[in-house]
Design an enzyme around this catalytic site. Structure first.
Site, PDB file in Angstrom:
ATOM      1  N   MET A 316       0.817  -1.212   0.000  1.00 58.87           N
ATOM      2  CA  MET A 316       0.000   0.000   0.000  1.00 58.87           C
ATOM      3  C   MET A 316       0.855   1.268   0.000  1.00 58.87           C
ATOM      4  O   MET A 316       0.677   2.129  -0.856  1.00 58.87           O
ATOM      5  CB  MET A 316      -0.929   0.012   1.221  1.00 58.87           C
ATOM      6  CG  MET A 316      -1.953  -1.094   1.210  1.00 58.87           C
ATOM      7  SD  MET A 316      -2.988  -1.097  -0.263  1.00 58.87           S
ATOM      8  CE  MET A 316      -3.991   0.352  -0.016  1.00 58.87           C
ATOM      9  N   ASP A 335      11.204   3.418   4.742  1.00 61.97           N
ATOM     10  CA  ASP A 335      10.956   2.050   5.220  1.00 61.97           C
ATOM     11  C   ASP A 335      12.153   1.649   6.057  1.00 61.97           C
ATOM     12  O   ASP A 335      13.040   2.471   6.313  1.00 61.97           O
ATOM     13  CB  ASP A 335      10.700   1.081   4.046  1.00 61.97           C
ATOM     14  CG  ASP A 335       9.874  -0.129   4.474  1.00 61.97           C
ATOM     15  OD1 ASP A 335      10.294  -0.821   5.426  1.00 61.97           O
ATOM     16  OD2 ASP A 335       8.815  -0.375   3.883  1.00 61.97           O
ATOM     17  N   GLU A 390       0.127  -3.896  10.081  1.00 58.92           N
ATOM     18  CA  GLU A 390      -1.145  -3.701  10.786  1.00 58.92           C
ATOM     19  C   GLU A 390      -1.008  -4.235  12.217  1.00 58.92           C
ATOM     20  O   GLU A 390      -1.509  -5.313  12.559  1.00 58.92           O
ATOM     21  CB  GLU A 390      -2.258  -4.440  10.003  1.00 58.92           C
ATOM     22  CG  GLU A 390      -3.651  -4.186  10.505  1.00 58.92           C
ATOM     23  CD  GLU A 390      -4.164  -2.788  10.223  1.00 58.92           C
ATOM     24  OE1 GLU A 390      -3.368  -1.905   9.901  1.00 58.92           O
ATOM     25  OE2 GLU A 390      -5.377  -2.583  10.357  1.00 58.92           O
ATOM     26  N   LYS A 395       2.642   0.457  15.394  1.00 58.07           N
ATOM     27  CA  LYS A 395       2.221   1.789  14.920  1.00 58.07           C
ATOM     28  C   LYS A 395       2.393   2.817  16.050  1.00 58.07           C
ATOM     29  O   LYS A 395       2.895   3.919  15.826  1.00 58.07           O
ATOM     30  CB  LYS A 395       0.763   1.748  14.453  1.00 58.07           C
ATOM     31  CG  LYS A 395       0.574   1.033  13.089  1.00 58.07           C
ATOM     32  CD  LYS A 395      -0.829   1.228  12.546  1.00 58.07           C
ATOM     33  CE  LYS A 395      -1.244   0.265  11.446  1.00 58.07           C
ATOM     34  NZ  LYS A 395      -0.796   0.528  10.101  1.00 58.07           N
ATOM     35  N   SER A 417      -6.427  -0.552   8.186  1.00 56.58           N
ATOM     36  CA  SER A 417      -7.720  -1.006   7.678  1.00 56.58           C
ATOM     37  C   SER A 417      -8.611  -1.506   8.810  1.00 56.58           C
ATOM     38  O   SER A 417      -9.753  -1.849   8.581  1.00 56.58           O
ATOM     39  CB  SER A 417      -7.529  -2.105   6.627  1.00 56.58           C
ATOM     40  OG  SER A 417      -6.580  -3.024   7.045  1.00 56.58           O
ATOM     41  N   HIS A 438      -7.865   5.765   4.365  1.00 55.47           N
ATOM     42  CA  HIS A 438      -7.916   4.343   4.023  1.00 55.47           C
ATOM     43  C   HIS A 438      -8.062   4.160   2.519  1.00 55.47           C
ATOM     44  O   HIS A 438      -9.161   4.261   1.967  1.00 55.47           O
ATOM     45  CB  HIS A 438      -9.070   3.676   4.782  1.00 55.47           C
ATOM     46  CG  HIS A 438      -9.112   2.196   4.605  1.00 55.47           C
ATOM     47  ND1 HIS A 438     -10.264   1.493   4.389  1.00 55.47           N
ATOM     48  CD2 HIS A 438      -8.107   1.272   4.594  1.00 55.47           C
ATOM     49  CE1 HIS A 438      -9.983   0.212   4.255  1.00 55.47           C
ATOM     50  NE2 HIS A 438      -8.684   0.059   4.380  1.00 55.47           N
ATOM     51  N   ASN A 441      -6.913  -1.275  -2.426  1.00 63.28           N
ATOM     52  CA  ASN A 441      -5.903  -1.923  -3.254  1.00 63.28           C
ATOM     53  C   ASN A 441      -6.559  -2.412  -4.554  1.00 63.28           C
ATOM     54  O   ASN A 441      -7.595  -3.073  -4.467  1.00 63.28           O
ATOM     55  CB  ASN A 441      -5.346  -3.113  -2.441  1.00 63.28           C
ATOM     56  CG  ASN A 441      -4.168  -3.766  -3.091  1.00 63.28           C
ATOM     57  OD1 ASN A 441      -3.627  -3.256  -4.056  1.00 63.28           O
ATOM     58  ND2 ASN A 441      -3.777  -4.913  -2.558  1.00 63.28           N
ATOM     59  N   ASN A 488     -15.267  -2.296   3.805  1.00 61.87           N
ATOM     60  CA  ASN A 488     -14.930  -3.683   4.139  1.00 61.87           C
ATOM     61  C   ASN A 488     -16.028  -4.328   4.974  1.00 61.87           C
ATOM     62  O   ASN A 488     -16.308  -5.518   4.837  1.00 61.87           O
ATOM     63  CB  ASN A 488     -13.610  -3.744   4.914  1.00 61.87           C
ATOM     64  CG  ASN A 488     -12.424  -3.527   3.990  1.00 61.87           C
ATOM     65  OD1 ASN A 488     -12.561  -3.653   2.772  1.00 61.87           O
ATOM     66  ND2 ASN A 488     -11.282  -3.193   4.556  1.00 61.87           N
TER      67      ASN A 488
HETATM   68  P1  NAI Z   1       3.136  -4.570   3.818  1.00 65.86           P
HETATM   69  O1  NAI Z   1       3.494  -5.627   4.777  1.00 65.86           O
HETATM   70  O2  NAI Z   1       3.137  -4.850   2.371  1.00 65.86           O
HETATM   71  O3  NAI Z   1       4.103  -3.310   4.034  1.00 65.86           O
HETATM   72  C1  NAI Z   1       4.407  -2.763   5.270  1.00 65.86           C
HETATM   73  C2  NAI Z   1       5.772  -2.095   5.143  1.00 65.86           C
HETATM   74  O4  NAI Z   1       5.964  -1.317   6.305  1.00 65.86           O
HETATM   75  C3  NAI Z   1       6.919  -3.076   5.035  1.00 65.86           C
HETATM   76  O5  NAI Z   1       7.697  -2.760   3.895  1.00 65.86           O
HETATM   77  C4  NAI Z   1       7.706  -2.841   6.315  1.00 65.86           C
HETATM   78  O6  NAI Z   1       9.096  -2.974   6.155  1.00 65.86           O
HETATM   79  C5  NAI Z   1       7.337  -1.415   6.662  1.00 65.86           C
HETATM   80  N1  NAI Z   1       7.481  -1.095   8.069  1.00 65.86           N
HETATM   81  C6  NAI Z   1       7.038  -1.805   9.132  1.00 65.86           C
HETATM   82  N2  NAI Z   1       7.368  -1.168  10.267  1.00 65.86           N
HETATM   83  C7  NAI Z   1       8.012  -0.052   9.930  1.00 65.86           C
HETATM   84  C8  NAI Z   1       8.589   1.007  10.638  1.00 65.86           C
HETATM   85  N3  NAI Z   1       8.576   1.045  11.981  1.00 65.86           N
HETATM   86  N4  NAI Z   1       9.186   1.992   9.957  1.00 65.86           N
HETATM   87  C9  NAI Z   1       9.225   1.985   8.614  1.00 65.86           C
HETATM   88  N5  NAI Z   1       8.691   1.011   7.881  1.00 65.86           N
HETATM   89  C10 NAI Z   1       8.099  -0.001   8.524  1.00 65.86           C
HETATM   90  O7  NAI Z   1       1.721  -4.012   4.305  1.00 65.86           O
HETATM   91  P2  NAI Z   1       0.534  -3.375   3.467  1.00 65.86           P
HETATM   92  O8  NAI Z   1      -0.335  -4.445   2.928  1.00 65.86           O
HETATM   93  O9  NAI Z   1       1.076  -2.352   2.548  1.00 65.86           O
HETATM   94  O10 NAI Z   1      -0.307  -2.655   4.609  1.00 65.86           O
HETATM   95  C11 NAI Z   1       0.118  -1.465   5.205  1.00 65.86           C
HETATM   96  C12 NAI Z   1      -1.049  -0.841   5.948  1.00 65.86           C
HETATM   97  O11 NAI Z   1      -2.094  -0.599   5.012  1.00 65.86           O
HETATM   98  C13 NAI Z   1      -1.653  -1.712   7.018  1.00 65.86           C
HETATM   99  O12 NAI Z   1      -2.061  -0.881   8.076  1.00 65.86           O
HETATM  100  C14 NAI Z   1      -2.843  -2.377   6.340  1.00 65.86           C
HETATM  101  O13 NAI Z   1      -3.860  -2.732   7.227  1.00 65.86           O
HETATM  102  C15 NAI Z   1      -3.298  -1.242   5.445  1.00 65.86           C
HETATM  103  N6  NAI Z   1      -4.056  -1.637   4.264  1.00 65.86           N
HETATM  104  C16 NAI Z   1      -3.709  -2.724   3.512  1.00 65.86           C
HETATM  105  C17 NAI Z   1      -4.443  -3.060   2.381  1.00 65.86           C
HETATM  106  C18 NAI Z   1      -4.044  -4.209   1.516  1.00 65.86           C
HETATM  107  O14 NAI Z   1      -4.829  -4.604   0.643  1.00 65.86           O
HETATM  108  N7  NAI Z   1      -2.864  -4.775   1.687  1.00 65.86           N
HETATM  109  C19 NAI Z   1      -5.637  -2.271   1.978  1.00 65.86           C
HETATM  110  C20 NAI Z   1      -5.857  -1.123   2.803  1.00 65.86           C
HETATM  111  C21 NAI Z   1      -5.123  -0.846   3.907  1.00 65.86           C
END
Ligand code: NAI
Length: 674
Positions: A316, A335, A390, A395, A417, A438, A441, A488
């Site tokens: 995301m 990141d 998540e 967070k 989410s 929010h 995807n 959702n």
């Molecule tokens: P993901 O797992 O693909 O990416 C998360 C990224 O955050 C990773 O690259 C990780 O290295 C980085 N990260 C973690 N802790 C960190 C920190 N302290 N500092 C810097 N970077 C850090 O996760 P995704 O799927 O992108 O989800 C991210 C957020 O978006 C979550 O809150 C999720 O619930 C929300 N979301 C996800 C959707 C989906 O379809 N995947 C849709 C809508 C919201």
């Protein structure tokens, strides 16, 4: 002149060229209302009596030429007769424009759409400003109708049937140079030369554009019956005739009457009058207004954001960062390490190339997206968008670390989410600055963004976030910070019911087909595979504990086996090259009679519950949210509009029947009694 026009202004220059400026006084955009057409006709009468050397029609608005007919006239449309009278008036006005005994030219900048392009087509010539803002098209099918002011007749004869039909059936818009290549516009010229070019064309008028020989042949009476089914087959791949009748009617009008201009004009008007009073067009027009309403929400504040800082470069965050850079913002992307940012940069490069095409613009977007794994630029950001794992504690820790470095007026947005903002905010010194943003995807495709209003979020922060959302060309939908927010939450019971059906042995293909026949863009099983079964399971788990939803074991099994859907190559379907392989079901296998009802009724029930709880402020916002976030059958006008069509009491009773048969997950929400 016997009328005193306000929206049109006529000037005659020294060489006898009439310059007719359209500048609608009661709005920022030129649209063709009844009064505008009436004034236009009065000017035509004057010009017929005192003919100039030539006529240039242009717009006094900076944003464009004419956006189309005034859609307000279609909603609510009282009767077919009234609709027909309005359309006939437009047709007659443009016929008179076309019949003027001196050369006429439309000088176009910005958008020139629908009725606006139909007016331009009634001129002898069209020249358009050659820059990014110019867009020409006949997008009427998107409102469930087709051109009605003679546009379909003129377009098929100017371009040939295939090119004209492609334009009208898809509703796509063209840039100035594309329009020249197609033959829709004579010249694309830079802004500074527009007036001179118009004038010289009228003083030495060339022969008006004619289609090439093959293009003309496509209108031949022997070819039309062969081409019409081909055109219909192409349309069928995207829209069914019972859901979206307009494109089929347009092809019929052309096939039957293209030889006879007068009859084609009459048939065009009659067809639009019938379509506009039908439920598809009425629902699509309503959706159009609701979309405008969402855009309007963003106007409560000006967008102050210039620099966006995204934390988390995963699925995301990476795509959000790319989208913001594409939209013209300076973006820094943080990141845990450069390696984690690299895949996001790769996806961004593809997005820029696909959307921007021209190399220098791709480079400029690329320059705006800056990898920043240590978060050095966070102090400069106007908005920080957090999209990390998540996990509440992770967070919260991040917020504690970064808040002291944020500018005092910076917005802090989370893409969570499922975690209520009230649980994240207490670690902040200024909890009022935390807002949910929010995205869905894939980010580049999904137009809607839920703007989550925590109890602690300030009104100003809500307004500024909404303004920013519009500035990146997304539609903001304010929702409360309750589990699953709106989209959702409403979608999940429907998905879970589909999984339950699949578990009972109903083939996934049949389940998906039923949903598509209802009007969903994709079936629920394919959708679950596309979103990722792990993501579905996660959201279902959260909603399950909050709302008492039962999560089917089958979903858990698949995830524990590593079958996550399209991303792992298998889920409910096997996936090859990004597409599900759908086995042909046994011909004797039928979908259970109540299967579609089981899925849809659960969605409707949850929609009622969200309305009752005030997750969104009213029914219209719920409908438009579900349409733009999930593609819920737009021609049905959204879940609540569809319930109104079915009858609220009848729908409640159906739920009660299903509850008696299948259990309490179907128990009608209290909202049905309101
Ligand atoms: P993901 O797992 O693909 O990416 C998360 C990224 O955050 C990773 O690259 C990780 O290295 C980085 N990260 C973690 N802790 C960190 C920190 N302290 N500092 C810097 N970077 C850090 O996760 P995704 O799927 O992108 O989800 C991210 C957020 O978006 C979550 O809150 C999720 O619930 C929300 N979301 C996800 C959707 C989906 O379809 N995947 C849709 C809508 C919201």
């Amino acid at each position: 002149m016997n009328s005193s026009p306000q929206d049109w202004k006529l000037d005659i220059d020294a060489e006898g060229i009439a310059w007719l400026k359209f500048d609608k006084q009661d709005g920022g955009t030129n649209v063709l209302s009844e009064s505008v057409l009436e004034q236009f006709v009065a000017i035509l009468t004057h010009l017929e009596q005192q003919p100039p050397q030539g006529l240039v029609i242009f717009s006094g608005k900076t944003n464009g030429f004419i956006a189309g007919a005034d859609v307000r006239a279609f909603s609510p449309m009282p009767s077919r007769e009234n609709a027909l009278a309005l359309i006939n008036r437009g047709q007659r006005a443009f016929d008179r424009l076309e019949a003027l005994p001196f050369p006429t030219l439309a000088m176009i900048h910005g958008f020139c759409l629908g009725g606006g392009l139909e007016l331009a087509l009634a001129c002898d010539y069209r020249i358009a400003q050659d820059d990014d803002s110019t867009r020409l098209g006949l997008p009427e099918v998107r409102l469930g109708i087709h051109p009605g002011f003679g546009g379909s007749v003129r377009c098929v004869h100017l371009l040939g049937a295939l090119k004209a039909m492609d334009l009208m059936l898809t509703g796509r818009t063209l840039a100035a140079r594309q329009a020249v290549r197609l033959g829709l516009v004579d010249y694309a010229v830079p802004a500074r030369q527009l007036r001179d070019a118009a004038k010289s064309m009228l003083l030495k008028p060339p022969a008006p554009h004619q289609p090439g020989r093959w293009d003309s042949l496509t209108n031949h009476r022997l070819l039309r019956p062969l081409l019409a089914p081909i055109l219909k087959r192409k349309v069928r791949a995207h829209a069914r005739p019972d859901h979206y009748p307009a494109p089929y009617k347009l092809i019929d009008v052309w096939e039957r009457y293209a030889d006879d201009r007068r009859r084609m004009l009459d048939a065009e008007a009659g067809s639009v009058a019938s379509l506009i009073t039908g439920s598809t067009a009425q629902n699509l027009v309503r959706v159009f207004f609701l979309q405008e309403r969402l855009k309007g929400l963003a106007r409560a504040a000006d967008n102050k954001v210039k620099h966006v800082h995204v934390i988390g470069a995963g699925v995301m965050g990476g795509d959000i960062a790319a989208w913001c850079a594409l939209s013209g913002f300076t973006v820094t992307l943080q990141d845990q390490s450069p390696e984690r940012i690299a895949p996001a940069m790769g996806r961004a490069a593809k997005l820029f190339k696909k959307r921007l095409k021209i190399p220098y613009r791709v480079t400029a977007a690329w320059d705006r997206l800056i990898p920043d794994h240590q978060g050095r630029y966070i102090e400069r950001a106007d908005i920080v968008i957090e999209a990390i794992f998540e996990d509440k504690e992770v967070k919260q820790k991040l917020y504690r670390d970064i808040e002291p470095r944020l500018r005092p007026d910076a917005l802090l947005a989370t893409n969570t989410s499922s975690i209520p903002l009230e649980e994240l905010a207490p670690v902040l010194q200024h909890p009022e600055r935390l807002v949910g943003l929010h995205f869905f995807n894939p980010v580049a495709k999904m137009q809607l963004v839920e703007i989550v209003h925590g109890k602690q979020t300030s009104e100003l922060v809500m307004q500024q976030t909404q303004a920013f959302t519009r500035a990146i060309d997304r539609l903001p939908l304010p929702v409360t910070s309750t589990p699953g927010f709106l989209v959702n939450r409403v979608l999940m019971p429907y998905l879970l019911e589909a999984v339950a059906l699949e578990t009972e042995g109903v083939p996934a293909v049949l389940i998906d087909r039923a949903a598509v026949e209802f009007g969903m863009p994709m079936g629920p099983i394919e959708l679950a595979d596309t979103v990722g079964l792990d993501v579905c399971l996660h959201v279902a788990g959260i909603l399950g504990s909050a709302l008492g939803l039962e999560v089917p074991e089958r979903l858990e099994e698949l995830v524990s086996e590593g079958c996550l859907g399209s991303k792992s190559g298998s889920g409910f379907y096997t996936w090859r090259k990004g597409k599900p392989v759908k086995p042909r079901p046994d011909a004797n296998r039928k979908l259970p009679a109540d299967a579609l009802d089981r899925m849809m009724m659960r969605l409707f029930n949850e929609a009622q519950a969200c309305l009752r709880e005030g997750v969104v402020s009213d029914a219209d916002l719920l409908d438009v949210g579900m349409i733009f976030a999930t593609g819920f059958a737009p021609f049905r006008g959204g879940p609540l509009q569809h319930i109104a069509t079915l009858g609220k009491e009848a729908t409640r009773q159906r739920l009660a029947e299903l509850a008696a048969r299948y259990g309490e997950r179907f128990t009608p929400d209290q909202g049905w009694n309101d």
